[in-house]
Design a protein around this motif. Structure first.
Motif, PDB file in Angstrom:
ATOM      1  N   GLY A  55       5.371   2.258  -8.337  1.00  0.00           N
ATOM      2  CA  GLY A  55       6.564   1.524  -8.743  1.00  0.00           C
ATOM      3  C   GLY A  55       6.737   0.131  -8.189  1.00  0.00           C
ATOM      4  N   PHE A  56       5.754  -0.371  -7.443  1.00  0.00           N
ATOM      5  CA  PHE A  56       5.883  -1.730  -6.916  1.00  0.00           C
ATOM      6  C   PHE A  56       5.591  -2.731  -8.023  1.00  0.00           C
ATOM      7  N   ASP A  57       6.431  -3.730  -8.149  1.00  0.00           N
ATOM      8  CA  ASP A  57       6.266  -4.772  -9.164  1.00  0.00           C
ATOM      9  C   ASP A  57       5.564  -5.974  -8.528  1.00  0.00           C
ATOM     10  N   PRO A  58       4.405  -6.374  -9.061  1.00  0.00           N
ATOM     11  CA  PRO A  58       3.704  -7.533  -8.500  1.00  0.00           C
ATOM     12  C   PRO A  58       4.548  -8.798  -8.435  1.00  0.00           C
ATOM     13  N   ALA A  59       5.575  -8.879  -9.241  1.00  0.00           N
ATOM     14  CA  ALA A  59       6.470 -10.041  -9.193  1.00  0.00           C
ATOM     15  C   ALA A  59       7.231 -10.104  -7.869  1.00  0.00           C
ATOM     16  N   ASP A  60       7.251  -8.996  -7.136  1.00  0.00           N
ATOM     17  CA  ASP A  60       7.981  -8.933  -5.869  1.00  0.00           C
ATOM     18  C   ASP A  60       7.096  -9.214  -4.652  1.00  0.00           C
ATOM     19  N   VAL A  61       5.853  -9.633  -4.864  1.00  0.00           N
ATOM     20  CA  VAL A  61       4.922  -9.846  -3.753  1.00  0.00           C
ATOM     21  C   VAL A  61       5.458 -10.860  -2.751  1.00  0.00           C
ATOM     22  N   ASP A  62       5.917 -12.003  -3.220  1.00  0.00           N
ATOM     23  CA  ASP A  62       6.400 -13.037  -2.295  1.00  0.00           C
ATOM     24  C   ASP A  62       7.584 -12.543  -1.464  1.00  0.00           C
ATOM     25  N   GLN A  63       8.517 -11.888  -2.106  1.00  0.00           N
ATOM     26  CA  GLN A  63       9.693 -11.375  -1.401  1.00  0.00           C
ATOM     27  C   GLN A  63       9.275 -10.309  -0.386  1.00  0.00           C
ATOM     28  N   ALA A  64       8.388  -9.421  -0.786  1.00  0.00           N
ATOM     29  CA  ALA A  64       7.935  -8.368   0.128  1.00  0.00           C
ATOM     30  C   ALA A  64       7.191  -8.966   1.322  1.00  0.00           C
ATOM     31  N   ALA A  65       6.356  -9.970   1.067  1.00  0.00           N
ATOM     32  CA  ALA A  65       5.617 -10.618   2.153  1.00  0.00           C
ATOM     33  C   ALA A  65       6.583 -11.279   3.139  1.00  0.00           C
ATOM     34  N   THR A  66       7.607 -11.912   2.614  1.00  0.00           N
ATOM     35  CA  THR A  66       8.616 -12.535   3.476  1.00  0.00           C
ATOM     36  C   THR A  66       9.283 -11.489   4.361  1.00  0.00           C
ATOM     37  N   LEU A  67       9.638 -10.354   3.786  1.00  0.00           N
ATOM     38  CA  LEU A  67      10.280  -9.287   4.559  1.00  0.00           C
ATOM     39  C   LEU A  67       9.354  -8.755   5.652  1.00  0.00           C
ATOM     40  N   VAL A  68       8.081  -8.603   5.316  1.00  0.00           N
ATOM     41  CA  VAL A  68       7.116  -8.120   6.311  1.00  0.00           C
ATOM     42  C   VAL A  68       7.013  -9.116   7.468  1.00  0.00           C
ATOM     43  N   VAL A  69       6.819 -10.380   7.139  1.00  0.00           N
ATOM     44  CA  VAL A  69       6.662 -11.407   8.174  1.00  0.00           C
ATOM     45  C   VAL A  69       7.922 -11.510   9.027  1.00  0.00           C
ATOM     46  N   GLU A  70       9.088 -11.492   8.398  1.00  0.00           N
ATOM     47  CA  GLU A  70      10.347 -11.580   9.139  1.00  0.00           C
ATOM     48  C   GLU A  70      10.548 -10.386  10.062  1.00  0.00           C
ATOM     49  N   GLY A  71       9.938  -9.242   9.716  1.00  0.00           N
ATOM     50  CA  GLY A  71      10.049  -8.049  10.552  1.00  0.00           C
ATOM     51  C   GLY A  71       9.211  -8.121  11.823  1.00  0.00           C
ATOM     52  N   ARG A  72       8.359  -9.141  11.909  1.00  0.00           N
ATOM     53  CA  ARG A  72       7.492  -9.354  13.077  1.00  0.00           C
ATOM     54  C   ARG A  72       6.811  -8.070  13.533  1.00  0.00           C
ATOM     55  N   PRO A  73       6.022  -7.472  12.646  1.00  0.00           N
ATOM     56  CA  PRO A  73       5.385  -6.206  13.010  1.00  0.00           C
ATOM     57  C   PRO A  73       4.320  -6.385  14.088  1.00  0.00           C
ATOM     58  N   THR A  74       4.159  -5.353  14.898  1.00  0.00           N
ATOM     59  CA  THR A  74       3.058  -5.307  15.848  1.00  0.00           C
ATOM     60  C   THR A  74       1.818  -4.991  15.035  1.00  0.00           C
ATOM     61  N   ASN A  75       0.807  -5.824  15.127  1.00  0.00           N
ATOM     62  CA  ASN A  75      -0.372  -5.683  14.283  1.00  0.00           C
ATOM     63  C   ASN A  75      -1.563  -6.313  14.987  1.00  0.00           C
ATOM     64  N   PRO A  76      -2.748  -5.742  14.809  1.00  0.00           N
ATOM     65  CA  PRO A  76      -3.930  -6.332  15.448  1.00  0.00           C
ATOM     66  C   PRO A  76      -4.225  -7.761  14.986  1.00  0.00           C
ATOM     67  N   ARG A  77      -3.985  -8.029  13.725  1.00  0.00           N
ATOM     68  CA  ARG A  77      -4.216  -9.358  13.162  1.00  0.00           C
ATOM     69  C   ARG A  77      -2.873 -10.070  13.041  1.00  0.00           C
ATOM     70  N   PRO A  78      -2.827 -11.352  13.350  1.00  0.00           N
ATOM     71  CA  PRO A  78      -1.573 -12.079  13.126  1.00  0.00           C
ATOM     72  C   PRO A  78      -1.118 -11.941  11.667  1.00  0.00           C
ATOM     73  N   VAL A  79       0.168 -11.722  11.500  1.00  0.00           N
ATOM     74  CA  VAL A  79       0.740 -11.493  10.175  1.00  0.00           C
ATOM     75  C   VAL A  79       1.361 -12.783   9.677  1.00  0.00           C
ATOM     76  N   ASP A  80       0.885 -13.244   8.518  1.00  0.00           N
ATOM     77  CA  ASP A  80       1.476 -14.421   7.887  1.00  0.00           C
ATOM     78  C   ASP A  80       1.690 -14.125   6.406  1.00  0.00           C
ATOM     79  N   SER A  81       2.491 -14.937   5.789  1.00  0.00           N
ATOM     80  CA  SER A  81       2.860 -14.705   4.392  1.00  0.00           C
ATOM     81  C   SER A  81       1.658 -14.704   3.453  1.00  0.00           C
ATOM     82  N   ASP A  82       0.743 -15.658   3.629  1.00  0.00           N
ATOM     83  CA  ASP A  82      -0.426 -15.720   2.748  1.00  0.00           C
ATOM     84  C   ASP A  82      -1.273 -14.460   2.858  1.00  0.00           C
ATOM     85  N   GLY A  83      -1.508 -14.008   4.088  1.00  0.00           N
ATOM     86  CA  GLY A  83      -2.312 -12.803   4.288  1.00  0.00           C
ATOM     87  C   GLY A  83      -1.665 -11.575   3.686  1.00  0.00           C
TER      88      GLY A  83
END
Length: 102
Positions: A55-83
């Motif tokens: 059910g994920f809409d590809p049109a929501d990729v940018d918004q979802a990426a922003t939410l992920v980055v803003e959440g500052r997740p602990t991750n082995p690789r630095p998290v950025d919007s492009d990635g």
């Protein structure tokens, strides 16, 4: 998205990737790397391999990426919007993950 997140993090967590490959091989999956091995397992058990299948809409990729980055997740690789956008688009496509592409 597990196999795509694994591809995203592959170069930044080599010990974890090796452990995943070992576990997959013990389970009978001929894994050459963690990300494609997980994708093969997902396919084998009938799990969705495309984010759009759940059910994920590809049109929501940018918004979802922003939410992920803003959440500052602990991750082995630095998290950025492009990635994260690349990860989500690859997950929407559903093809076997390419560690160099995500």
């Amino acid at each position: 998205v597990l196999s795509y997140a694994t591809a995203f993090n592959a170069a930044h967590a080599p010990e974890a990737m090796a452990a995943i490959v070992d576990a997959l091989r013990e389970a009978g999956i001929d894994a050459t790397d963690a990300a494609t091995g997980l994708w093969d397992l997902e396919s084998r058990i009938g799990a969705p391999t495309r984010l759009t299948d759940v059910g994920f809409d590809p049109a929501d990729v940018d918004q979802a990426a922003t939410l992920v980055v803003e959440g500052r997740p602990t991750n082995p690789r630095p998290v950025d919007s492009d990635g994260i956008c690349r990860l989500l688009l690859a997950a929407c496509d559903g093809s076997r993950p390419d560690v160099g592409r995500v």
